[in-house]
Structures are given as structure tokens and as C-alpha cells.
Design a protein around this motif. Sequence first.
Motif, PDB file in Angstrom:
ATOM      1  N   LYS A 328     -90.024  -0.866 -71.885  1.00  0.00           N
ATOM      2  CA  LYS A 328     -88.776  -1.311 -71.250  1.00  0.00           C
ATOM      3  C   LYS A 328     -89.053  -1.671 -69.801  1.00  0.00           C
ATOM      4  O   LYS A 328     -89.667  -0.894 -69.067  1.00  0.00           O
ATOM      5  CB  LYS A 328     -87.748  -0.195 -71.326  1.00  0.00           C
ATOM      6  CG  LYS A 328     -86.371  -0.628 -70.865  1.00  0.00           C
ATOM      7  CD  LYS A 328     -85.368   0.504 -71.056  1.00  0.00           C
ATOM      8  CE  LYS A 328     -83.969   0.046 -70.659  1.00  0.00           C
ATOM      9  NZ  LYS A 328     -82.985   1.136 -70.882  1.00  0.00           N
ATOM     10  N   GLU A 332     -84.859  -3.517 -62.767  1.00  0.00           N
ATOM     11  CA  GLU A 332     -83.873  -4.546 -63.083  1.00  0.00           C
ATOM     12  C   GLU A 332     -82.872  -4.660 -61.931  1.00  0.00           C
ATOM     13  O   GLU A 332     -82.548  -3.685 -61.268  1.00  0.00           O
ATOM     14  CB  GLU A 332     -83.120  -4.191 -64.367  1.00  0.00           C
ATOM     15  CG  GLU A 332     -83.962  -4.252 -65.627  1.00  0.00           C
ATOM     16  CD  GLU A 332     -83.138  -3.855 -66.836  1.00  0.00           C
ATOM     17  OE1 GLU A 332     -82.933  -4.709 -67.715  1.00  0.00           O
ATOM     18  OE2 GLU A 332     -82.682  -2.690 -66.883  1.00  0.00           O
ATOM     19  N   GLN A 336     -78.840  -7.631 -64.083  1.00  0.00           N
ATOM     20  CA  GLN A 336     -79.611  -7.522 -65.328  1.00  0.00           C
ATOM     21  C   GLN A 336     -79.238  -6.242 -66.080  1.00  0.00           C
ATOM     22  O   GLN A 336     -79.156  -6.221 -67.311  1.00  0.00           O
ATOM     23  CB  GLN A 336     -81.105  -7.516 -65.018  1.00  0.00           C
ATOM     24  CG  GLN A 336     -81.638  -8.839 -64.516  1.00  0.00           C
ATOM     25  CD  GLN A 336     -81.761  -9.881 -65.619  1.00  0.00           C
ATOM     26  OE1 GLN A 336     -81.978  -9.551 -66.755  1.00  0.00           O
ATOM     27  NE2 GLN A 336     -81.591 -11.147 -65.240  1.00  0.00           N
ATOM     28  N   GLN A 337     -79.010  -5.172 -65.368  1.00  0.00           N
ATOM     29  CA  GLN A 337     -78.632  -3.916 -66.004  1.00  0.00           C
ATOM     30  C   GLN A 337     -77.299  -4.038 -66.728  1.00  0.00           C
ATOM     31  O   GLN A 337     -77.114  -3.476 -67.824  1.00  0.00           O
ATOM     32  CB  GLN A 337     -78.564  -2.801 -64.942  1.00  0.00           C
ATOM     33  CG  GLN A 337     -79.933  -2.429 -64.374  1.00  0.00           C
ATOM     34  CD  GLN A 337     -79.827  -1.399 -63.258  1.00  0.00           C
ATOM     35  OE1 GLN A 337     -78.707  -1.041 -62.833  1.00  0.00           O
ATOM     36  NE2 GLN A 337     -80.968  -0.934 -62.754  1.00  0.00           N
ATOM     37  N   THR A 340     -77.959  -5.875 -69.915  1.00  0.00           N
ATOM     38  CA  THR A 340     -78.654  -5.013 -70.881  1.00  0.00           C
ATOM     39  C   THR A 340     -77.682  -4.065 -71.552  1.00  0.00           C
ATOM     40  O   THR A 340     -77.732  -3.832 -72.774  1.00  0.00           O
ATOM     41  CB  THR A 340     -79.762  -4.229 -70.176  1.00  0.00           C
ATOM     42  OG1 THR A 340     -80.723  -5.157 -69.628  1.00  0.00           O
ATOM     43  CG2 THR A 340     -80.485  -3.297 -71.135  1.00  0.00           C
ATOM     44  N   LEU A 474     -81.281 -13.104 -69.752  1.00  0.00           N
ATOM     45  CA  LEU A 474     -82.207 -12.089 -69.281  1.00  0.00           C
ATOM     46  C   LEU A 474     -83.482 -12.729 -68.740  1.00  0.00           C
ATOM     47  O   LEU A 474     -83.815 -13.871 -69.070  1.00  0.00           O
ATOM     48  CB  LEU A 474     -82.562 -11.128 -70.424  1.00  0.00           C
ATOM     49  CG  LEU A 474     -81.421 -10.246 -70.965  1.00  0.00           C
ATOM     50  CD1 LEU A 474     -81.892  -9.465 -72.178  1.00  0.00           C
ATOM     51  CD2 LEU A 474     -80.885  -9.308 -69.888  1.00  0.00           C
ATOM     52  N   GLN A 478     -87.318  -8.856 -69.932  1.00  0.00           N
ATOM     53  CA  GLN A 478     -86.161  -8.284 -70.642  1.00  0.00           C
ATOM     54  C   GLN A 478     -85.982  -8.950 -71.988  1.00  0.00           C
ATOM     55  O   GLN A 478     -85.625  -8.281 -72.972  1.00  0.00           O
ATOM     56  CB  GLN A 478     -84.892  -8.466 -69.779  1.00  0.00           C
ATOM     57  CG  GLN A 478     -84.812  -7.523 -68.617  1.00  0.00           C
ATOM     58  CD  GLN A 478     -84.501  -6.100 -69.075  1.00  0.00           C
ATOM     59  OE1 GLN A 478     -84.249  -5.846 -70.230  1.00  0.00           O
ATOM     60  NE2 GLN A 478     -84.555  -5.167 -68.095  1.00  0.00           N
ATOM     61  N   TYR A 481     -88.448  -7.530 -74.403  1.00  0.00           N
ATOM     62  CA  TYR A 481     -88.077  -6.178 -74.818  1.00  0.00           C
ATOM     63  C   TYR A 481     -86.935  -6.222 -75.831  1.00  0.00           C
ATOM     64  O   TYR A 481     -86.956  -5.510 -76.840  1.00  0.00           O
ATOM     65  CB  TYR A 481     -87.672  -5.347 -73.594  1.00  0.00           C
ATOM     66  CG  TYR A 481     -87.180  -3.982 -73.963  1.00  0.00           C
ATOM     67  CD1 TYR A 481     -88.079  -2.999 -74.436  1.00  0.00           C
ATOM     68  CD2 TYR A 481     -85.817  -3.666 -73.891  1.00  0.00           C
ATOM     69  CE1 TYR A 481     -87.612  -1.749 -74.784  1.00  0.00           C
ATOM     70  CE2 TYR A 481     -85.352  -2.415 -74.248  1.00  0.00           C
ATOM     71  CZ  TYR A 481     -86.254  -1.452 -74.694  1.00  0.00           C
ATOM     72  OH  TYR A 481     -85.791  -0.212 -75.063  1.00  0.00           O
ATOM     73  N   GLN A 482     -85.952  -7.075 -75.599  1.00  0.00           N
ATOM     74  CA  GLN A 482     -84.799  -7.154 -76.515  1.00  0.00           C
ATOM     75  C   GLN A 482     -85.227  -7.710 -77.881  1.00  0.00           C
ATOM     76  O   GLN A 482     -84.712  -7.280 -78.926  1.00  0.00           O
ATOM     77  CB  GLN A 482     -83.702  -8.029 -75.904  1.00  0.00           C
ATOM     78  CG  GLN A 482     -82.984  -7.378 -74.740  1.00  0.00           C
ATOM     79  CD  GLN A 482     -82.269  -6.100 -75.138  1.00  0.00           C
ATOM     80  OE1 GLN A 482     -81.802  -5.956 -76.264  1.00  0.00           O
ATOM     81  NE2 GLN A 482     -82.208  -5.154 -74.195  1.00  0.00           N
TER      82      GLN A 482
END
Length: 801
Positions: A328, A332, A336-337, A340, A474, A478, A481-482
Motif C-alpha cells: 500500500k 498520500e 488521495q486518501q 481511497t 488515483l 495507488q 494497489y487498487q
Amino acid sequence: MSISDELDKASDAFFGSSKNTDHFLKSDRYEDGSESHKKPVYSGSDAHSFEDLARLSGDEAGYEPTWIKADLTFRGLRQTLFEPKGRVHIGERPAVLERLDQDATRFIAGLKANQVSGYPGNNGSWFKNVDIPFNPELTAIIGNKGSGKSAIADIIGLLGESRQFDHFSFLTDDARNRKFRQKGYAENFTGELIWASGAHPSKRLDADVDTLKPEAVKYLPQNYFESLTNEIEVKAFRRKIEEVVFSHVEKSDRMGKSTFAELEELKTVHSKSDISALKVRLRELNIEIVDLENQADPSTKTRLNEELNQKREEYRVLEKSKPKEEPKPEGETPAQQVVTRQIEEVRQVQEDIEERGRAAVERVSALKTDLVELDTLKEALATIDSQVKEGKEELRSTCKRFGFDIDAIVSHRIDTQPIEDKIAALKADVKALELASGKPVSDDTDLSALSSVPDLRAAYQFLAEKLKGLQETLSAPQRRYQRYVQALSDVQSKMTAVMGEEESPKPGTIKDLERRLRYIDEGLRAKLDERYEDRDKISRSIFEAKTKVRTFYEALKTSVEDRLTTINSEAFMVTIDASFVPSHDLAEDFFDHLNQSASGPFRGTAQGQAELDTRMADVNWNNVESILGFANRIVADIAQAGITKQVKDVKRLYDLLFSFEYFDARYELRLGGKNLNELSPGEKGLLLLVFYLHLDMEKTPLIIDQPEDNLDNDSIFTVLANCIREAKKTRQVILVTHNPNLAVGADAEQVLYVTLDKAAGYKFTYESGSIENPRINDAIVKILEGSKPAFVQRRLAYQIK
């Protein structure tokens, strides 16, 4: 007494009364125990004047009339010494004369045959101005071979509408023996049967029997008995036995029924209803047994193991395809957080929507299954309602006769409204789950309120698009990761679907296949054995119900058995049994279910039939365990060679074998313990003749054509002649014969000597008279004994004094 016995021995006949008759017919009347010969007793008038002759009328007290059945000659009187019982009667009119007056429609008085007007005679003289009288008791027709004996019998059979026309030998259409019925012959002659009642039906001799008219005579043609190897004839004869048994049943026991079939239906209706219900249960059970056997088949276990291995490999590949772990990202930005967190929230909602969608699909499936079961329940209740109503209507007239109201005795109410309401509710639920709202899904949509399958699918698709859009905002780390999180979730979801749940796994999953294989190894055999036992129990119940039908048959034959005891001896034993008899259709029905080209115990048409016959011969059809053994051994032996290769429809074969519908209660005449099909032609002929002569209570004239063929002389003299003597006491008998033991041994009242002179254009002539008539006596010696010198020579050779 000694003096009396000596006078007896020295005398030929006695004067006395009807009270003395039985004494002088005894064979053990002498004091010293020596054998005594039967002798006639006459009741004389003791006439000492012409006026005393009035005593002969029988109207004066103390003077019974004597009836002598003989020619009015000294030879006729002397014949009474040889036949004292049958030729002399003291008392009121003999029974035959009473029957002749009161039952004149059942006595043939004569037969006429003539040429039609205008026949030129080019095909032979044959029957011209023939006018034959018949005695009301026994007429024996004698003559050389081809003398026209069977012609007379066939003509009587034709005019008497005999059902045995297929067995005629003279009036036959069989191309191998067709002479008189060919064109130019039979149509030129007519026959007329004169009845004692005055009726005189006539026909041209090329006419056919009218099967719409009642059978006026019982005709047993020469080749009839041989035909009884044919199952159709055997069935007809068994029906005849049933009719005869019914004729012996007391009227008070017939319960108002006029035929055996009607009484059987009345007495066995409940048993047959029970059998029908048991067969329904049997068919349902066989469906389950076939399914269990399919599971128990080694190929099923092999197939499941292959499926399991494939699923495990699929699970292994999925597990191996899990994406490489993506860490992860750190650091961020606040923006961005936020994205997410939104992605995680949407993904959770999407998973929830997916789970609710699966549940909704399963719910729709369950509701539709319930609807099918409810429809079946409705149909079953409708059937019960119909059966109760029909049953009430069947009993209504009987109840009414006794003053009962069937509606008061039997009341029922079937209310299917709750079922209708339930069906309506379930249909509404299905409709709600399958109906799309039509509204597009947006961020303003309350996803928790969605319940239908289409709406949930639309919501899932909306969330998938939303996730895709959020992921586009993102950063590269990111997004990687997603994508990892999504890919891992997809793989785990597929792995779960392949593995299945521990409790109630879906079909085709690893857990389901493992459960099914454990069941095959640990529980299936016991379940199958349990179902086999259940099936045997149903078969035993069917047999028990059929036994009640057989009991009905047994209860009716007592009077027939009593009558048979009068002719049975140690050397000749006829019995009538009520037995279960296999159907002739069993083989055809059985082989309809088999592929006889496949390897197995019944392979090949001839070999398969022989194998089935052998197995059937070992069955005791009156023992349920023997029949069950027969059925189970067939199934086991077929299964050993591969049942699916040999059997077209396994379930239908089971229905046939275990329903016991291939045998039924029937009467069987037995001679020396052997049934009809086990007898030689001679034994068969003798048995059937005894039946018709001694048991058949019909009063119609009995016409028999040469019954002695294939019979030994001892049987003819000791059994058949005696039966004919008894039969002529109750019905007229016309007998075609070439055996002296029948014509003379049965003391024929009339002998008809016929000739057919082929050299003179097939001219038919006859002479008629009694045995004691000199001309007839000479004919008997010549035709039946082979001439007087031959007869004397045989007597001397046998050293008979």
C-alpha cells in the motif's frame, strides 16, 4: 340265504319291485363272499286275465310300471341282461323322457340334408334326401375311414352355430384338406337341424357359423384337443372352466350375478383396488432405486473422482493465479486518501450487492420449486376429491337399496383456497424479485432498498463503473494497489465458488463432490439395500392382495371337487386347482425391455427364450418368495453383465418384474398332478373329455368326433365309457367313433352306420338302429371289431371263455 343265493346264481333276471333293483345291481350280494353279477329286475302285472293287463299302466296301487329301453324283440329283452341298470327302469316315466318333454329346445330330433334345386349332380351325389333321426341319449356314429362320419358331426356343428368352426375337418376351408367346401360342391347342398321343440334351422353347407347367435350345440372336433397347446385356445378353455365352476355354485351363493366374471368382480374389487394403489407406490420407489443404482455404479464414482480432480486442479490454478502482493503506497495526499476511502466504501457496498443478488437468485429458484410442489399438491387433492365422489356414486345404488343415504354416511370437504392464496403470494414474490423498477441507478438511489434481481444487477454494474472512475483519479502507485486488491478479491471469490460451503454446498463444488463420494463409500449401499427391502415388501403386499383373489377361486370349486371324486381312482386322478398361472404374454413383455444383441444371460432370441423358460419352470407361482427370487435373480444376473447395455429402460423392467402383473389366479385341471401343458396328447384328450362329459353342466347336445385318438383302450373302457354313460343321463351325446369300447361299452341307445361310396359319385347312405338290432350288430362287429372271425380269433387267443 344259501338257497336264495343258489337260485340267484341260476337265474338271469327277477320279478320284483323298485325296492329290489339296487340289491340285484350289487356285486357283493352273496353270503359266501363270491362275486355276484348285476341282474335286471322287472315289475310284472301278475295278470291272470285280460282285465289284469290294466295293471301295466302303473295306475293301480301295488303295480309299478316297468320301462324297458330296447328293441321290441327277444334280442332287445335279452340285452337287458347285459345292461340291467341302464336298460330297465321301474317307476314313473324315465328322466330322459321328462327332459325330452320339458327341455325340447336342447334335443336334436333329426338331421336332414339334400341337394339344392337344379343341382345337376356333376360333382357327386353326396347328400340326397338324407333324413337321420337321433336318440335323445347316446348316438354312436360308426363307419370306415372316409365314410362321412365327421361330415355328419361338422354339419351338426355348422347348423348348431358351434364356435369350433376353425377345427372342422369336412366343412373346412383349409387348403390342405379342402374338398367339399371348394367351388361347385358345398353350395349345392343344404342342411336342416330338426329340434324336438319343432325348430328347424337350415343353411347351405358353404355358409359360415353365425357367431352372433347363441351356440346351440357343444362340438368337440377331432383335432380340437391337439390345438390346446395354443395359448389362445388354453385361455378360452380356462374361461370355460370358470363358467363350469360357476354353474356348480349354488344360486344363493351367486349373489345375484349371472356370470363368473361378474361374481369375481364383486368379490375381488377391493383386492384389485389395493393392488392398483400398491403398483403406484412401486413405480415411485423404482424411480428412486434406479437413481441410487446409477450412483452406485462404479462409473459414477469414477466420473465424480474425475470431476473432483478437475475442480481441485481448477482451485490450485486459481490459488496460483493470485496477484503478487502490492504494498500500500505511503505519503498520500489528503485528496488521495479521500478517494481511497471512497473506493473501499464502494467496494464494500458492491460486495454486499453481489451477495444480495446471489441470495435473490436462490430465492427465486426456491419459490419456483415451491410453486411446482403446490401445484402437485392441488392435483393430488383434486384426485382424492374425484375418487371420493366416484366411490360414493358407485355405492349410492347399494345404499339406496338398504335405505341409506350415502351423503349422510360419507361426507368430505376439500378446500384448496389456502393453497390458492399461498400460490398467489409466492407468485407475487417471484414477480417482485424478477421485476426491474426501470429507474436508473445513481448516487441518489437508496441501494439498501433494492431487492429484485434486475435492480441488484444494475446496481452492481453502476458501482463497477463508479469504481473504475474513482480509480482513474488515483496516482499510478495507488492505481496499481487498487488493481491488486480487486484482482485478489476476484480470485478469492472464484476460489470460494469452486470450493463450496461446508454446509449445503452447491452442486459441482469440491465440497459437494467430496460429500457425494463419501456417501457412495459409506451410506449408499445401506440406503439401496433398504430400498430393495421396501420394494420386496410392496411386492409381498401385492401378492397378498392377489392371494385374496385366488381364495375366491378356491372357495367356488368345492362342488366340482365333490363331483370328481365319483370318477377318480388310484390309477386315474383328476383334480381342479386354483393356482397362480403365468401369463403367456410374460415372455413378450419381458423381451420388449431387453436388447438381446447385447452380451448377457438372455442374449439371442432362441437362447434368451430358452433361458427364461428354464427359470420360469423353477418358479412356484403360489409362493411369493419363489417369485421374488425369480425376479431378483434376473435383475442380479443382468446387472452382472452390465444392465444399461442390455436393458432399454431399467425402471420399466423393474415395474414389470416386481408388480407381479404377469401371473393371475386361474383354474387348472390336472391329471395325475400334471397340468394341461405338461400332458401328452392322449392324456390331454382324456382329461378334457372327462371335463366336458362329467363336469360341464350345460344341457346343450354334446357332439364328439373320434375322441379315442391317442387314448389307450384301458382308459377308454375304464374312464371314458363310464363318463359317457353318466353324461347321457343329463344331455344328449352324439359320438363319432371307431372304438367298440365307446359305442358298446357306453351302451349307445342308437348306432348310426354311415357309408360314402366314392365309386358311386360320393353317395351317402346310412342305417340306424340299436346295438341289438341284427343288421347294426353285424355292422358293429364288422367295422369296430374287424369282422366276426377276427373277433372270435382274438377271443380265443386271449383264452376268454
